[in-house]
Design an enzyme around this catalytic site. Sequence first.
Site, PDB file in Angstrom:
ATOM      1  N   GLY A  14     -11.690  -5.936  -2.502  1.00 44.12           N
ATOM      2  CA  GLY A  14     -11.239  -5.477  -3.814  1.00 44.12           C
ATOM      3  C   GLY A  14     -12.322  -4.735  -4.590  1.00 44.12           C
ATOM      4  O   GLY A  14     -12.080  -4.268  -5.712  1.00 44.12           O
ATOM      5  N   ARG A  65       0.850  -1.209   0.000  1.00 47.07           N
ATOM      6  CA  ARG A  65       0.000   0.000   0.000  1.00 47.07           C
ATOM      7  C   ARG A  65       0.883   1.256   0.000  1.00 47.07           C
ATOM      8  O   ARG A  65       0.628   2.209  -0.731  1.00 47.07           O
ATOM      9  CB  ARG A  65      -0.913   0.025   1.226  1.00 47.07           C
ATOM     10  N   GLU A  80     -13.889 -14.871   9.684  1.00 50.44           N
ATOM     11  CA  GLU A  80     -13.820 -14.327   8.323  1.00 50.44           C
ATOM     12  C   GLU A  80     -13.475 -15.408   7.290  1.00 50.44           C
ATOM     13  O   GLU A  80     -12.306 -15.709   7.070  1.00 50.44           O
ATOM     14  CB  GLU A  80     -12.769 -13.198   8.238  1.00 50.44           C
ATOM     15  N   LYS A 122     -17.637 -12.092   9.350  1.00 46.32           N
ATOM     16  CA  LYS A 122     -17.100 -11.164   8.346  1.00 46.32           C
ATOM     17  C   LYS A 122     -17.014 -11.892   7.006  1.00 46.32           C
ATOM     18  O   LYS A 122     -16.000 -12.496   6.675  1.00 46.32           O
ATOM     19  CB  LYS A 122     -15.726 -10.659   8.788  1.00 46.32           C
TER      20      LYS A 122
END
Length: 346
Positions: free
Chosen positions: A270, A34, A184, A226
């Site tokens: 995404g 990132r 998740e 999640k």
Amino acid sequence: MERLDEMKKVAQAMVAPGKGILAADESTGTIGKRLASIDTENTEGNRRAWREMLFRTDEAMRERVSGVILYDETLRQSASDGTPLVDLIRDAGAVPGIKVDKGAKPMALHPGETITEGLDGLRERLAEYHDLGARFAKWRAVITIAHPDADHQTPTRGAVLANAESLARYAALCQEAGIVPIVEPEVLMDGCHTIDRCEAVTRDVLVAVFDALRRHNVRMEAMVLKPNMIVSAADCDDRADVQTVAARTLSVLKDIVPSSVPGIAFLSGGQDDVTATAHLDAMNRRGDLPWSLTYSYGRALQQSTLRTWSGKAENVPAAQEEFSRRCRMNGLASTGEWSQEMEAGA
Ligand code: 13P
């Protein structure tokens, strides 16, 4: 179970109306990617500066962020003035959480599939994380859908069941330690499959996960799910629209997720930021839901702020403004009160 009432309160606070979770738990490698996208070096100082800026965005943190998922380094890190970052989060009224899995690793004899590791020693790590102030945790299982023409069609039963079992063992260890587990299971949107295939795979995965959770005596009222939304793959030519995504996602979740689960906090996976907001809003507008539906976004909450910041101190006010805006938009979506016009005008 000790501390059950405390965990139930934490789980409810994590999915409080109008608020959602900030996933700021990128591993050192992932945050490096990132930071590279804004030409910023992946140093401890830059990672701290980025996250300190987010946690000091007062309006967003107080009004729209119920909890923050942290990476191990951040849970132990202090701000530039020496205040522990955990205290910045707690002082804003949000709950600190911690990513405890050790990543999705190639699964033996299952080409193209992964199994998430991190169960060994987890009991001891959870006890330490509780002492450091974490009140919820996250474990991400990754399920890959391969092209139907690929040599190995995935997901395989072996990978789905092994990941479900690991999620349930993790969740049980969390609740034993008085920590709320975020469960998740992420079905990736990489590839070119249709929304139908995403729906079928997500359905199978969630059934396996809830079977495993029950088998391991996990208390539904002290956890948060999640999941991915049910969407067309990133490279699918025939893209499902917002209302179709909302309808398909809700129908699967209503079939499988017990009403005793206090809330579902989606990953963004995404999707671009406004699309992720629009999908959440469309689901909440349909109403008549047995659980809260909110966000636990990483990229969809941070991307535009990261670009605005670009690693420069002089951009902090503008970046905090952008972070507040994205959190406000998603907070409104969590109660079905967002609109596309607000994006332009906000
Ligand atoms: P994304 O919203 O970027 O998918 O990240 C959420 C997350 O925590 C993934 O584990």
